[in-house]
Scaffold this motif. Structure first.
Motif, PDB file in Angstrom:
ATOM      1  N   ARG A 169       0.633  -1.325  -0.012  1.00  0.00           N
ATOM      2  CA  ARG A 169      -0.003   0.006  -0.124  1.00  0.00           C
ATOM      3  C   ARG A 169       0.808   1.223  -0.023  1.00  0.00           C
ATOM      4  O   ARG A 169       0.626   2.391  -0.442  1.00  0.00           O
ATOM      5  CB  ARG A 169      -0.966  -0.037   1.215  1.00  0.00           C
ATOM      6  CG  ARG A 169      -0.414   0.182   2.441  1.00  0.00           C
ATOM      7  CD  ARG A 169      -1.211   0.173   3.661  1.00  0.00           C
ATOM      8  NE  ARG A 169      -0.070  -0.262   4.704  1.00  0.00           N
ATOM      9  CZ  ARG A 169      -0.504  -0.650   6.008  1.00  0.00           C
ATOM     10  NH1 ARG A 169      -1.829  -0.775   6.260  1.00  0.00           N
ATOM     11  NH2 ARG A 169       0.665  -0.974   6.980  1.00  0.00           N
ATOM     12  N   GLY A 170       2.130   1.159   0.654  1.00  0.00           N
ATOM     13  CA  GLY A 170       2.957   2.299   0.410  1.00  0.00           C
ATOM     14  C   GLY A 170       2.721   3.554   1.377  1.00  0.00           C
ATOM     15  O   GLY A 170       3.025   4.663   0.899  1.00  0.00           O
ATOM     16  N   SER A 171       2.168   3.315   2.561  1.00  0.00           N
ATOM     17  CA  SER A 171       1.718   4.426   3.356  1.00  0.00           C
ATOM     18  C   SER A 171       3.022   5.071   3.711  1.00  0.00           C
ATOM     19  O   SER A 171       3.027   6.298   4.202  1.00  0.00           O
ATOM     20  CB  SER A 171       0.770   3.986   4.447  1.00  0.00           C
ATOM     21  OG  SER A 171       1.555   3.350   5.557  1.00  0.00           O
ATOM     22  N   ASN A 172       3.967   4.505   4.159  1.00  0.00           N
ATOM     23  CA  ASN A 172       5.326   4.679   4.629  1.00  0.00           C
ATOM     24  C   ASN A 172       5.811   5.870   3.454  1.00  0.00           C
ATOM     25  O   ASN A 172       6.548   6.758   3.648  1.00  0.00           O
ATOM     26  CB  ASN A 172       6.207   3.821   5.114  1.00  0.00           C
ATOM     27  CG  ASN A 172       6.129   3.936   6.567  1.00  0.00           C
ATOM     28  OD1 ASN A 172       6.622   4.425   7.249  1.00  0.00           O
ATOM     29  ND2 ASN A 172       5.593   2.422   6.586  1.00  0.00           N
ATOM     30  N   GLY A 177       8.141  -1.039   3.380  1.00  0.00           N
ATOM     31  CA  GLY A 177       7.362  -2.245   3.188  1.00  0.00           C
ATOM     32  C   GLY A 177       7.738  -2.899   2.032  1.00  0.00           C
ATOM     33  O   GLY A 177       6.983  -3.370   1.231  1.00  0.00           O
ATOM     34  N   ILE A 233      12.773   0.677   7.272  1.00  0.00           N
ATOM     35  CA  ILE A 233      11.916   0.865   8.543  1.00  0.00           C
ATOM     36  C   ILE A 233      11.259  -0.640   8.697  1.00  0.00           C
ATOM     37  O   ILE A 233      10.689  -1.233   8.013  1.00  0.00           O
ATOM     38  CB  ILE A 233      10.823   1.985   8.223  1.00  0.00           C
ATOM     39  CG1 ILE A 233      10.243   2.000   9.782  1.00  0.00           C
ATOM     40  CG2 ILE A 233       9.763   1.613   7.339  1.00  0.00           C
ATOM     41  CD1 ILE A 233       9.763   3.475  10.166  1.00  0.00           C
ATOM     42  N   PRO A 268       8.856  -2.708  11.694  1.00  0.00           N
ATOM     43  CA  PRO A 268       7.948  -2.422  12.918  1.00  0.00           C
ATOM     44  C   PRO A 268       8.457  -3.229  14.159  1.00  0.00           C
ATOM     45  O   PRO A 268       7.408  -3.993  14.534  1.00  0.00           O
ATOM     46  CB  PRO A 268       6.718  -2.825  12.075  1.00  0.00           C
ATOM     47  CG  PRO A 268       7.081  -3.995  11.265  1.00  0.00           C
ATOM     48  CD  PRO A 268       8.558  -3.649  10.692  1.00  0.00           C
ATOM     49  N   GLU A 310       5.537   5.156  12.779  1.00  0.00           N
ATOM     50  CA  GLU A 310       6.576   5.130  11.479  1.00  0.00           C
ATOM     51  C   GLU A 310       6.548   6.255  10.542  1.00  0.00           C
ATOM     52  O   GLU A 310       7.449   6.675  10.153  1.00  0.00           O
ATOM     53  CB  GLU A 310       6.135   3.778  10.691  1.00  0.00           C
ATOM     54  CG  GLU A 310       6.225   2.520  11.345  1.00  0.00           C
ATOM     55  CD  GLU A 310       5.877   1.479  10.605  1.00  0.00           C
ATOM     56  OE1 GLU A 310       6.463   1.302   9.306  1.00  0.00           O
ATOM     57  OE2 GLU A 310       5.306   0.435  11.032  1.00  0.00           O
TER      58      GLU A 310
HETATM   59  C1  GAR Z   1       4.922  -1.259   7.440  1.00  0.00           C
HETATM   60  O1  GAR Z   1       4.512  -1.391   8.950  1.00  0.00           O
HETATM   61  C2  GAR Z   1       6.607  -1.540   7.679  1.00  0.00           C
HETATM   62  O2  GAR Z   1       7.395  -1.148   8.940  1.00  0.00           O
HETATM   63  C3  GAR Z   1       6.524  -2.935   7.479  1.00  0.00           C
HETATM   64  O3  GAR Z   1       5.314  -3.185   6.544  1.00  0.00           O
HETATM   65  C4  GAR Z   1       4.635  -2.055   6.422  1.00  0.00           C
HETATM   66  C5  GAR Z   1       4.459  -1.516   5.191  1.00  0.00           C
HETATM   67  O4  GAR Z   1       3.357  -0.502   5.098  1.00  0.00           O
HETATM   68  N1  GAR Z   1       7.534  -3.445   7.057  1.00  0.00           N
HETATM   69  C6  GAR Z   1       8.224  -4.728   7.091  1.00  0.00           C
HETATM   70  O5  GAR Z   1       7.513  -5.586   7.794  1.00  0.00           O
HETATM   71  C7  GAR Z   1       9.596  -5.077   6.611  1.00  0.00           C
HETATM   72  N2  GAR Z   1       9.913  -6.392   6.938  1.00  0.00           N
HETATM   73  P1  GAR Z   1       3.174   0.554   4.353  1.00  0.00           P
HETATM   74  O6  GAR Z   1       3.443  -0.259   2.788  1.00  0.00           O
HETATM   75  O7  GAR Z   1       1.910   0.959   4.262  1.00  0.00           O
HETATM   76  O8  GAR Z   1       4.218   1.607   4.272  1.00  0.00           O
END
Ligand code: GAR
Length: 205
Positions: A11-14, A83, A103, A105, A169
């Motif tokens: 989804r790429g919220s980070n 992510g 990053i 979690p 995050e």
């Molecule tokens: C985030 O919580 C990130 O920290 C985690 O996946 C999620 C991605 O969310 N990453 C890991 O677990 C890496 N091993 P996002 O796509 O909304 O950013």
């Protein structure tokens, strides 16, 4: 401004928070191993350059060679994993030594790998959080650049805790990435000093 590539798998919220809070760096490419990743749609709609390729069928080495070429073509200096749910090969990490951050979690060194929130709740921890770290060949094992803590509450399940950590995050990653790109040499040196070859060289001098 440092040209940063953000690697995503979902989804790429980070990634969105890194774009919205960019300071000291500019997001020059959003890349993914999942052509269907939702984050790519957001990135393209916001005028960012995107790249995607599935390793399925072509193999990891060919996929990483194409990724590496795309990163160089975009003039990338630093790679931010956000992510990105695929392990980078030792060879790729070595090529970008000290220039990849991630990053994760959890409060590293606790809970490397997957299912971090369920494991923290199961262990009865009072706190959870997230960590931004330099990527090395060791999974979630490189130097920690910054962490953010949140409480674990009595009625938490993994999803509730994940949402609380995710908000942390989004605040942490842009701040730490800004600091990182402004002091790249120190980080490269810190990582390089842990390499055996470098230790040998120091020993001989
Ligand atoms: C985030 O919580 C990130 O920290 C985690 O996946 C999620 C991605 O969310 N990453 C890991 O677990 C890496 N091993 P996002 O796509 O909304 O950013």
């Amino acid at each position: 401004n440092e040209a940063v590539a953000i690697l995503i798998s979902g989804r790429g919220s980070n990634m969105i928070s890194l774009v919205k809070q960019a300071s000291g760096y500019r997001v020059a490419l959003v890349a993914s191993d999942k052509p269907e990743a939702a984050g790519l749609v957001w990135a393209a709609a916001h005028g960012l350059a995107t790249w995607s390729l599935s390793p399925k069928g072509i193999g990891k080495a060919a996929y990483e060679a194409r990724l590496d070429a795309a990163l160089h073509e975009a003039g990338i200096g630093t790679i931010a994993l956000a992510g990105y749910m695929r392990l980078l090969s030792d060879d790729f990490v070595a090529r970008w030594r000290g220039r990849i951050v991630n990053i994760h979690p959890s409060l590293l060194p606790l809970y490397k790998g997957l299912d971090t929130h369920a494991r923290a709740i199961e262990a009865g921890d009072a706190e959870a959080g997230c960590s931004v770290h330099v990527v090395t060949e060791e999974l979630d094992g490189g130097k920690v650049l910054g962490q953010s803590r949140v409480p674990i509450l009595p009625n938490d399940d993994a999803d509730k805790l994940a949402a609380r950590v995710l908000a942390a995050e989004h605040a942490l990653y842009p701040r730490i990435l800004s600091e990182f790109v402004m002091t790249p040499f120190d980080h490269v040196r810190d990582v390089a000093l842990t390499l055996p070859e470098t230790e040998e060289l120091i020993g001989k001098s």
